[in-house]
Scaffold this active site. Structure first.
Site, PDB file in Angstrom:
ATOM      1  N   HIS A 198       0.832  -1.220   0.000  1.00  0.00           N
ATOM      2  CA  HIS A 198       0.000   0.000   0.000  1.00  0.00           C
ATOM      3  C   HIS A 198       0.863   1.266   0.000  1.00  0.00           C
ATOM      4  O   HIS A 198       0.506   2.275   0.600  1.00  0.00           O
ATOM      5  CB  HIS A 198      -0.942   0.032   1.205  1.00  0.00           C
TER       6      HIS A 198
ATOM      7  N   TYR B 126       0.891  -4.098  12.222  1.00  0.00           N
ATOM      8  CA  TYR B 126       0.769  -2.672  11.898  1.00  0.00           C
ATOM      9  C   TYR B 126       1.528  -1.774  12.862  1.00  0.00           C
ATOM     10  O   TYR B 126       2.098  -0.758  12.480  1.00  0.00           O
ATOM     11  CB  TYR B 126      -0.702  -2.266  11.797  1.00  0.00           C
TER      12      TYR B 126
ATOM     13  N   ASN C 164     -10.179  -2.968   2.485  1.00  0.00           N
ATOM     14  CA  ASN C 164      -9.849  -2.998   1.063  1.00  0.00           C
ATOM     15  C   ASN C 164     -11.122  -2.800   0.247  1.00  0.00           C
ATOM     16  O   ASN C 164     -12.218  -2.782   0.795  1.00  0.00           O
ATOM     17  CB  ASN C 164      -9.240  -4.362   0.691  1.00  0.00           C
TER      18      ASN C 164
ATOM     19  N   HIS D 197      -3.925   1.125  11.823  1.00  0.00           N
ATOM     20  CA  HIS D 197      -3.675  -0.117  12.561  1.00  0.00           C
ATOM     21  C   HIS D 197      -5.024  -0.737  12.929  1.00  0.00           C
ATOM     22  O   HIS D 197      -5.821  -0.089  13.638  1.00  0.00           O
ATOM     23  CB  HIS D 197      -2.869   0.234  13.817  1.00  0.00           C
TER      24      HIS D 197
HETATM   25 FE1  HDE Z   1      -2.372  -4.769   5.505  1.00  0.00          FE
HETATM   26  N1  HDE Z   1      -0.569  -3.933   5.935  1.00  0.00           N
HETATM   27  N2  HDE Z   1      -1.672  -6.570   6.104  1.00  0.00           N
HETATM   28  N3  HDE Z   1      -4.104  -5.673   4.944  1.00  0.00           N
HETATM   29  N4  HDE Z   1      -3.067  -3.022   4.886  1.00  0.00           N
HETATM   30  C1  HDE Z   1      -0.248  -2.638   5.759  1.00  0.00           C
HETATM   31  O1  HDE Z   1       0.850  -1.295   7.330  1.00  0.00           O
HETATM   32  C2  HDE Z   1      -0.551  -6.774   6.816  1.00  0.00           C
HETATM   33  C3  HDE Z   1      -4.424  -6.984   5.057  1.00  0.00           C
HETATM   34  C4  HDE Z   1      -4.337  -2.742   4.473  1.00  0.00           C
HETATM   35  O2  HDE Z   1      -3.232   3.484   3.983  1.00  0.00           O
HETATM   36  C5  HDE Z   1       1.073  -2.277   6.347  1.00  0.00           C
HETATM   37  O3  HDE Z   1       1.252   0.882   7.708  1.00  0.00           O
HETATM   38  C6  HDE Z   1      -0.445  -8.142   7.224  1.00  0.00           C
HETATM   39  C7  HDE Z   1      -5.822  -7.206   4.839  1.00  0.00           C
HETATM   40  C8  HDE Z   1      -4.438  -1.350   4.079  1.00  0.00           C
HETATM   41  O4  HDE Z   1      -1.595   3.351   5.421  1.00  0.00           O
HETATM   42  C9  HDE Z   1       1.531  -3.597   6.998  1.00  0.00           C
HETATM   43  C10 HDE Z   1      -1.564  -8.772   6.709  1.00  0.00           C
HETATM   44  C11 HDE Z   1      -6.337  -5.963   4.573  1.00  0.00           C
HETATM   45  C12 HDE Z   1      -3.173  -0.816   4.300  1.00  0.00           C
HETATM   46  C13 HDE Z   1       0.401  -4.524   6.665  1.00  0.00           C
HETATM   47  C14 HDE Z   1      -2.325  -7.769   6.009  1.00  0.00           C
HETATM   48  C15 HDE Z   1      -5.258  -5.024   4.639  1.00  0.00           C
HETATM   49  C16 HDE Z   1      -2.351  -1.881   4.805  1.00  0.00           C
HETATM   50  C17 HDE Z   1       2.036  -1.635   5.396  1.00  0.00           C
HETATM   51  C18 HDE Z   1      -1.959 -10.213   6.810  1.00  0.00           C
HETATM   52  C19 HDE Z   1      -7.782  -5.589   4.246  1.00  0.00           C
HETATM   53  C20 HDE Z   1      -2.727   0.595   4.022  1.00  0.00           C
HETATM   54  C21 HDE Z   1       2.246  -0.228   5.901  1.00  0.00           C
HETATM   55  C22 HDE Z   1      -1.868 -10.804   8.121  1.00  0.00           C
HETATM   56  C23 HDE Z   1      -8.706  -5.892   5.313  1.00  0.00           C
HETATM   57  C24 HDE Z   1      -2.960   1.480   5.189  1.00  0.00           C
HETATM   58  C25 HDE Z   1       1.416  -0.112   7.044  1.00  0.00           C
HETATM   59  C26 HDE Z   1      -2.560   2.888   4.844  1.00  0.00           C
HETATM   60  C27 HDE Z   1      -1.019  -1.711   5.179  1.00  0.00           C
HETATM   61  C28 HDE Z   1       0.390  -5.796   7.081  1.00  0.00           C
HETATM   62  C29 HDE Z   1      -3.509  -8.064   5.304  1.00  0.00           C
HETATM   63  C30 HDE Z   1      -5.457  -3.624   4.393  1.00  0.00           C
HETATM   64  C31 HDE Z   1       2.894  -4.064   6.595  1.00  0.00           C
HETATM   65  C32 HDE Z   1       0.686  -8.751   8.030  1.00  0.00           C
HETATM   66  C33 HDE Z   1      -6.570  -8.537   4.919  1.00  0.00           C
HETATM   67  C34 HDE Z   1      -5.662  -0.634   3.541  1.00  0.00           C
HETATM   68  O5  HDE Z   1       1.672  -3.490   8.376  1.00  0.00           O
END
Ligand code: HDE
Length: 696
Positions: free
Chosen positions: A77, A364, A150, A341
């Site tokens: 993202h 997060y 999402n 987060h």
């Molecule tokens: Fe994320 N995800 N994600 N994700 N995600 C990040 O956090 C992560 C997942 C989502 O505009 C990171 O600050 C793991 C699902 C959005 O700043 C990170 C897993 C969904 C955004 C991270 C998931 C999301 C992130 C990268 C699986 C939809 C952007 C930078 C266990 C429900 C937020 C950050 C923004 C961002 C980890 C799966 C949505 C790396 C480990 C499922 C919208 O922490």
């Protein structure tokens, strides 16, 4: 004041810059220590042509700060766009949750939203085929609540353990550093073809959902099952949904590809411009609320993030509306530094054991430490709660709060007025009974990977099915390793034979699928019409953009009629001319252009009008950009208004002016323009598509 005058004098009296006026009316420019800068053009040197002196603290401060301007981009993202706004609940939800911001319809809760793509880097294109992030930070009186969702209601994987593998596979390949922002490559499809649990999600990412027309026209989903907990401690399961009030819309793949070249900031610009114009994006928040009994009655596990609950089974209840009405003042300070987060919840909202959500709850916070440099990112204005924040956490890198006093521990008797825990108002986790053996295991209830993928396919309209076939064919055609393609064809056969056959035919690989035997044979579930975007698309041009191609000799009254009618329906108009200086209309009046033809292909608009003047059209016939303008509008199934003078351009482009319901004369102005807009509300002429391209 004196300081300001001194600065002005310094600016105008500098040797070598005599007479130049730099920022005559501004405040004095200073260093970060507040020292007024006399010369912002030249470093300090020993002699006019001599070496730069190390003692130039002004130069060193400026360059050092510049050298550190970037922070690590988000690992996923990375590319995003933000907006401020507010959320308002429709009615009190006390029966479901104690969350304060969901009680008072009169109260506006400030929000900050960040939309994003997932796979590409911060500078990548907006129109990549990808999932979009839809992250909302609610600044409530009880603390920040982040709904980090999402635009697709399910996810690729069931367990957080697989997330790094998934992300590594989709990002640029490790050795070569490409492709950027694209899933169409070997490592992604290699991984997917070996992960049956991801098949449902790739049905969505190969659908039109993954190429949205605009961030303003996307649905959003919390994905996981969460809990709402009321004041009596009763828990209700909940799935969160966002719905744009102007309806959802998607691009056509060929259009997405071309927009990537014409305007790689297409979505960012669209969001910014809409808000700037006062055309505020709005989204309704809906919930699917259900109890344990309903959960037990479903033929899948509500803890499995690769499954959705069809709205036809648990209906959506709209509970409030979000309005985005302010652009960030500083992209970096707000959009880039926003730290979302899923663990940012408020009393009345709680988690479930979804193993993906559980992993996210760790991830997060951890990522912010490396991205924002330390544990004090909550003090950055965009992340700071609007309610009081007091505890005994102290110090650390970039600590802003002064926090005077000797008491930095609890319990204490030295500061009776200091902060104390509050069992009545404080966050209490829902006391779900948890017991079991420690094990690494995927529950049986997560094992059906294909039924909902098939349901998605069966819920699509014909154009949407065509697009899914084409998307798989495009992506797999980019995969170099034949065995991966064959494995994927095997999965697609299990999803639905028509899908498998269609993709195999488009790839020229009929009969080459590697048979896949699913652990659980898929069921044929009832289609869910709510999953189709086209079936439920509202007939509207609200929030859409109409491009008008004009030349010298264009009828100014027609332009006025288009502008008036479009405004009445909430659409924007852009006047495109061969040159940005504009045109001389038939009545001799000068009409300014909004955009020059060379920089404004028809891909940037939702509907178009080709309105050259009788003489002006001749110049267009020599412009490839003009011919492409028309051809692309037609190829992208747009509604095209025209005037008789456009005939030579239509002929040159090989398009019949009466080709179909979407090619309409607007020569009659008032009523004719209204007629054009009425058809334009359909947004695309889907019947045209099979005549123009075969899936693949
Ligand atoms: Fe994320 N995800 N994600 N994700 N995600 C990040 O956090 C992560 C997942 C989502 O505009 C990171 O600050 C793991 C699902 C959005 O700043 C990170 C897993 C969904 C955004 C991270 C998931 C999301 C992130 C990268 C699986 C939809 C952007 C930078 C266990 C429900 C937020 C950050 C923004 C961002 C980890 C799966 C949505 C790396 C480990 C499922 C919208 O922490």
């Amino acid at each position: 004041m004196a300081r300001k005058q001194a600065a002005k004098a310094a600016l105008t009296n500098r040797p070598g810059n005599a007479g130049e006026t730099h920022q005559q009316n501004g405040e004095a420019l200073t260093t970060n220590q507040g020292v007024v800068i006399a010369d912002n053009q030249n470093s300090l040197k020993a002699g006019a042509r001599g070496p730069t002196l190390l003692e130039d603290f002004i130069l060193r401060e400026k360059i050092t700060h510049f050298d550190h301007e970037r922070i690590p981009e988000r690992i996923v993202h990375a590319r995003g766009s933000g907006a401020h706004g507010y959320f308002q609940v429709y009615e009190p939800l006390a029966e479901l949750t104690s969350a304060g911001f969901l009680q008072d319809p009169g109260a506006k809760t400030p929000v900050f939203v960040r939309f994003s793509t997932v796979a590409g880097g911060a500078g990548s294109i907006d129109t990549a085929r990808d999932v979009r992030g839809f992250a909302v930070k609610f600044y409530t009186e009880e603390g920040n609540f982040d709904l980090v969702g999402n635009n697709i209601p399910v996810f690729f994987i069931q367990d957080a353990m697989k997330f790094p593998d998934l992300v590594h596979s989709v990002k640029m390949e490790a050795d070569r550093g490409f492709p950027q922002a694209a899933s169409a490559h070997d490592t992604f499809w290699d991984f997917i073809s070996l992960m049956p649990e991801s098949i449902h999600m790739v049905m969505w990412t190969m659908s039109d959902r993954a190429i949205p027309r605009s961030y303003r026209m996307m649905e959003g989903f919390g994905v996981h099952t969460f809990r709402l907990v009321n004041a009596e401690g009763r828990s209700t399961f909940v799935k969160f949904h966002w719905r744009p009030t102007i309806g959802s819309a998607s691009l056509i793949w060929d259009e997405a590809v071309k927009i990537a070249g014409a305007d790689s900031d297409f979505h960012r610009r669209d969001l910014w411009t809409a808000i700037d114009n006062g055309d505020y994006p709005e989204f309704e928040l809906g919930i699917q609320a259900f109890d344990q009994k309903t959960a037990d009655g479903l033929d899948f596990d509500v803890l499995d993030p690769t499954k959705l609950i069809p709205e036809e089974v648990v209906p959506l209840r709209m509970i409030g509306k979000m309005v985005l009405n302010r652009n960030p003042g500083n992209f970096f300070a707000e959009t880039e530094q926003a730290a979302f987060h899923p663990g940012h919840v408020v009393p009345g909202i709680d988690f479930t054991n979804d193993p993906l959500l559980q992993g996210r709850l760790f991830s997060y916070l951890d990522t912010q430490l490396s991205r924002l440099g330390g544990p004090n990112f909550h003090e950055i204005p965009i992340n700071r709660p609007v309610c009081p924040m007091r505890n005994f956490q102290r110090d650390g890198i970039m600590r802003m709060a002064g926090q005077p006093g000797r008491v930095n521990y609890e319990p204490n008797s030295l500061d009776p007025a200091g902060p104390r825990e509050d069992p009545a108002q404080g966050f209490r986790s829902f006391p779900s009974g948890e017991a079991g053996e420690k094990l690494r295991l995927r529950p049986e209830s997560f094992a059906d990977h294909y039924s909902q993928a098939r349901q998605f396919w069966l819920s699509m309209t014909e154009p949407e099915k065509r697009h899914i076939v084409s998307a798989f064919a495009f992506e797999l055609a980019k995969v170099e390793t034949g065995a991966i393609r064959k494995r994927m064809l095997g999965h697609l056969d299990v999803v639905h034979e028509k899908l498998g056959e269609g993709v195999a035919a488009a790839l020229g690989m009929v009969g080459q699928a590697e048979a896949v035997t699913p652990t659980v044979a898929p069921k044929t579930l009832k289609p869910s019409p709510a999953l189709s975007l086209i079936a439920k698309a509202p007939e509207t041009v609200a929030g859409r953009k109409i491009g008008v191609l004009m030349t010298d000799g264009t009828d100014a009254a027609l332009l006025a009629a288009i502008a008036k009618a479009a405004k009445a329906e909430g659409a924007q108009v852009a006047l495109v001319a061969p040159a940005i200086g504009g045109i001389t209309a038939a009545d001799g009046s000068a009409v300014l252009a909004d955009q020059a033809l060379s920089g404004a292909p028809s891909t940037l608009f939702d509907a178009v009008v080709v309105a050259p003047g009788q003489d002006g059209v001749a110049a267009l016939l020599r412009e490839a950009a003009a011919i492409d303008w028309l051809r692309d509008a037609f190829g992208h199934l747009k509604v095209i208004g025209h005037v008789p003078a456009a005939k030579p351009l239509f002929d040159k482009a090989g398009i019949d002016m009466d080709a179909d319901a979407g090619t309409i004369s607007v020569a009659g102005k008032g009523a004719a323009v209204k007629g054009f807009l009425t058809v334009a509300r359909r947004q695309r002429i889907w019947d045209r598509e099979p005549l123009l391209r075969t899936p693949g």
